[in-house]
Design a protein around this motif. Structure first.
Motif, short mmCIF file in Angstrom:
data_model
loop_
_atom_site.label_atom_id
_atom_site.label_comp_id
_atom_site.label_asym_id
_atom_site.label_seq_id
_atom_site.Cartn_x
_atom_site.Cartn_y
_atom_site.Cartn_z
N ASP A 1 -36.03 17.38 9.01
CA ASP A 1 -36.17 17.65 10.44
C ASP A 1 -36.34 19.16 10.65
N PRO A 2 -36.49 19.63 11.88
CA PRO A 2 -36.76 21.06 12.10
C PRO A 2 -35.67 22.02 11.60
N GLU A 3 -34.46 21.52 11.34
CA GLU A 3 -33.42 22.37 10.77
C GLU A 3 -33.24 22.16 9.27
N GLY A 4 -34.11 21.34 8.68
CA GLY A 4 -34.06 21.16 7.23
C GLY A 4 -33.20 20.01 6.75
N HIS A 5 -32.65 19.18 7.65
CA HIS A 5 -31.89 18.02 7.22
C HIS A 5 -32.84 16.99 6.61
N GLU A 6 -32.55 16.58 5.38
CA GLU A 6 -33.37 15.55 4.74
C GLU A 6 -33.15 14.19 5.40
N PHE A 7 -34.20 13.39 5.46
CA PHE A 7 -34.08 11.98 5.84
C PHE A 7 -35.26 11.23 5.26
N CYS A 8 -35.16 9.92 5.19
CA CYS A 8 -36.22 9.09 4.62
C CYS A 8 -36.69 8.06 5.63
N VAL A 9 -37.97 7.79 5.62
CA VAL A 9 -38.54 6.69 6.38
C VAL A 9 -38.84 5.57 5.38
N LEU A 10 -38.15 4.47 5.54
CA LEU A 10 -38.26 3.36 4.59
C LEU A 10 -39.44 2.45 4.94
N ALA A 11 -39.85 1.67 3.96
CA ALA A 11 -40.88 0.66 4.19
C ALA A 11 -40.22 -0.64 4.62
N LEU A 12 -40.94 -1.43 5.39
CA LEU A 12 -40.41 -2.70 5.86
C LEU A 12 -40.32 -3.75 4.75
N SER A 13 -40.86 -3.45 3.60
CA SER A 13 -40.81 -4.28 2.37
C SER A 13 -41.60 -5.55 2.45
#
Length: 246
Positions: free
Chosen positions: A234-246
């Motif tokens: 995000d704009p402050e550098g926090h990592e996150f993941c967008v997962l696939a619906l599988s």
């Protein structure tokens, strides 16, 4: 189009042990999901859970640094006696008290067996209906900016935003809150704990990722290689993941 948070991802040297701890801590069940340990409400594996933001513990070879995590869980309690009972039980499970500079506060700060901080809150009426996880808390320097980004990124409702914090919750009015809390100091090391987001059925993951980039998200390469999820910050550098619906 929008995304929803479905899991808090915790990296651990011993994912099975940390997963068992969190299952006991939350009164949930640990499920072996390949290499990871998924912790969700009892009653059988449901993914994604329709209400709860669950926990996914992922094995990694690197030990945790001594730097405080910038994301942690706050656990709900129903009374002062219940809070004391929860704290005592968690200590028997391997939790340890930690001092993160909290001073004299009514909540108790603990760490799981691998040092990941979390809080056991004193009873608060606002968290009566959240389930065991009252809120997911993210340290940040600018809650208003985080409210703008995450409010656009997800379909959750913004409940409050000030210079000190921003609070979001599912538009269904169920489950945990997500709070961005103004905290001194900027992010300096990779997060040991992060959020995993998921598109809704029928939405296009690639389009969602492109939308996030337009909002200010940045691509992140942590050596993940060719995987079905997308790593961003995000704009402050926090990592996150967008997962696939599988």
């Amino acid at each position: 189009m929008a995304l929803r948070p479905v899991m808090v991802n915790i990296k651990a040297l011993d994912a099975s042990a940390v997963g068992r701890f969190w299952a006991e801590a939350l009164g949930w069940t640990a499920y072996s999901a390949g290499l990871t340990t998924y912790v969700g409400p009892a009653g059988g594996l449901v993914w994604p859970d329709p209400v709860a933001v669950c926990v996914d513990v992922v094995p990694v070879p690197e030990p945790r640094t001594t730097t405080k995590n910038r994301l942690h869980l706050d656990l709900a309690t129903t009374s002062t006696a219940h809070q004391a009972e929860v704290v005592a039980r968690l200590k028997t499970l391997g939790a340890t008290p930690v001092d993160v500079g909290q001073g004299d506060v009514p909540w108790t700060v603990l760490a799981d067996p691998e040092g990941n901080e979390f809080c056991v809150l004193e009873p608060r009426e606002v968290y009566r209906d959240t389930g065991p996880v009252a809120r997911v808390v993210v340290d940040c320097t600018d809650p208003r900016a985080m409210a703008r980004f995450w409010g656009e990124a997800m379909d959750w409702t913004l409940h409050e935003v000030t210079d000190d914090h921003a609070v979001l919750r599912s538009a269904k009015g169920a489950g945990s809150y997500l709070e961005f809390l103004r905290t001194p100091g900027a992010k300096t090391v990779p997060d040991r704990v992060h959020l995993d987001l998921l598109p809704y059925p029928g939405d296009d993951k690639a389009a969602e990722v492109a939308r996030l980039r337009a909002l200010g998200a940045t691509d992140l390469d942590i050596g993940q290689g060719d995987v079905p999820w997308t790593c961003l910050t995000d704009p402050e550098g926090h990592e996150f993941c967008v997962l696939a619906l599988s």
